[in-house]
Design a protein around this motif. Structure first.
Motif, mmCIF file in Angstrom:
data_model
loop_
_atom_site.group_PDB
_atom_site.id
_atom_site.type_symbol
_atom_site.label_atom_id
_atom_site.label_comp_id
_atom_site.label_asym_id
_atom_site.label_seq_id
_atom_site.Cartn_x
_atom_site.Cartn_y
_atom_site.Cartn_z
ATOM 1 N N ARG A 83 -3.741 -15.608 -4.216
ATOM 2 C CA ARG A 83 -3.506 -14.406 -3.414
ATOM 3 C C ARG A 83 -2.726 -14.764 -2.146
ATOM 4 O O ARG A 83 -1.813 -14.037 -1.741
ATOM 5 C CB ARG A 83 -4.844 -13.757 -3.067
ATOM 6 C CG ARG A 83 -4.757 -12.576 -2.117
ATOM 7 C CD ARG A 83 -4.044 -11.405 -2.748
ATOM 8 N NE ARG A 83 -3.941 -10.297 -1.820
ATOM 9 C CZ ARG A 83 -2.858 -9.554 -1.651
ATOM 10 N NH1 ARG A 83 -1.775 -9.804 -2.362
ATOM 11 N NH2 ARG A 83 -2.848 -8.550 -0.807
ATOM 12 N N SER A 105 -6.190 -6.050 9.746
ATOM 13 C CA SER A 105 -7.110 -6.968 10.394
ATOM 14 C C SER A 105 -6.245 -8.073 10.997
ATOM 15 O O SER A 105 -5.141 -8.339 10.516
ATOM 16 C CB SER A 105 -8.118 -7.543 9.395
ATOM 17 O OG SER A 105 -7.467 -8.361 8.456
ATOM 18 N N THR A 151 -6.033 -4.706 5.338
ATOM 19 C CA THR A 151 -7.476 -4.559 5.496
ATOM 20 C C THR A 151 -8.243 -5.135 4.320
ATOM 21 O O THR A 151 -9.324 -5.710 4.491
ATOM 22 C CB THR A 151 -7.840 -3.069 5.681
ATOM 23 O OG1 THR A 151 -7.099 -2.557 6.797
ATOM 24 C CG2 THR A 151 -9.319 -2.901 5.947
ATOM 25 N N ASP A 152 -7.701 -5.027 3.095
ATOM 26 C CA ASP A 152 -8.417 -5.562 1.944
ATOM 27 C C ASP A 152 -8.260 -7.072 1.804
ATOM 28 O O ASP A 152 -8.795 -7.675 0.868
ATOM 29 C CB ASP A 152 -7.980 -4.869 0.647
ATOM 30 C CG ASP A 152 -6.480 -4.968 0.402
ATOM 31 O OD1 ASP A 152 -5.778 -5.514 1.263
ATOM 32 O OD2 ASP A 152 -6.030 -4.499 -0.656
ATOM 33 N N ASP A 153 -7.539 -7.699 2.727
ATOM 34 C CA ASP A 153 -7.402 -9.152 2.736
ATOM 35 C C ASP A 153 -8.249 -9.799 3.825
ATOM 36 O O ASP A 153 -7.956 -10.913 4.276
ATOM 37 C CB ASP A 153 -5.928 -9.555 2.932
ATOM 38 C CG ASP A 153 -5.107 -9.377 1.664
ATOM 39 O OD1 ASP A 153 -5.668 -9.579 0.576
ATOM 40 O OD2 ASP A 153 -3.923 -9.038 1.774
#
Length: 203
Positions: A38, A80, A176-178
């Motif tokens: 990822r 983030s 945000t999903d990381d």
């Protein structure tokens, strides 16, 4: 061997046997491999940089400007954030530590004790602090010294007067999903830069 006062293991549970580390390491390795894959595919923007004039930190309007700038960046990026406070050359902890100690004692004497970031354990470093935040502007406000007194932060306005060069804030945005990757990146930067203040892995 069961230690005194230790509860017996519940062998009826369907959870993995955490004592048998051979069964835990393979899925852990797969987890790390997936995270590495990822990370290779991340779309990374240029980091955001902000030079902080330490001589102006006592000015509440100046601190507000800094926070508003961080808020504008966070709004655009919707991220983030992993961030680094750093000087442009190594700074001895023997210089920083007394400044922080004096500020902490002064706040205590004034009846307004604050939670100052703990020592990072390196004798000298360009890096002052490494952190992660979902609300970057709010966290910056805390680091500047305007947040809740019990929240651990740099509290820069109370002590940061280092004269040789600006203090630079650099921020890296993650989707945000990381967040898990962002936290791993924070730990990587901490291990690499070994900051003067703060601790590994967050507050």
């Amino acid at each position: 061997m069961k230690m005194p006062g230790e509860a017996p293991l519940d062998r009826s549970s369907r959870d993995p046997d955490l004592v048998a580390w051979q069964t835990v390491l393979p899925p852990f390795a797969e987890h790390l491999a997936a995270a590495a894959d990822r990370a290779r595919r991340l779309e990374v923007a240029e980091p955001w940089r902000l030079a902080i004039d330490q001589t102006r930190l006592p000015d509440v309007d100046y601190r507000r400007e800094l926070v508003l700038a961080a808020a504008a960046w966070r709004h655009r990026r919707k991220t983030s954030t992993v961030y680094v406070f750093a000087y442009d050359h190594p700074v001895p902890s023997s210089l920083i530590d007394p400044l922080v100690d004096d500020a902490q004692e002064h706040c205590l004497i004034e009846g307004q004790p604050r939670a100052f970031a703990q020592r990072g354990g390196r004798p000298d470093s360009r890096c002052l602090y490494v952190g992660h935040a979902l609300k970057f502007d709010e966290r910056l406000r805390q680091h500047l010294g305007d947040g809740p007194r019990k929240t651990s932060a740099l509290n820069l306005r109370h002590w940061a007067r280092y004269p040789d060069g600006p203090l630079v804030l650099q921020a890296y945005g993650f989707a945000t999903d990381d967040v898990p990757l962002a936290r791993m990146f924070e730990e990587f930067l901490w291990d690499t830069l070994r900051p003067l203040l703060g601790r590994r892995g967050g507050r």
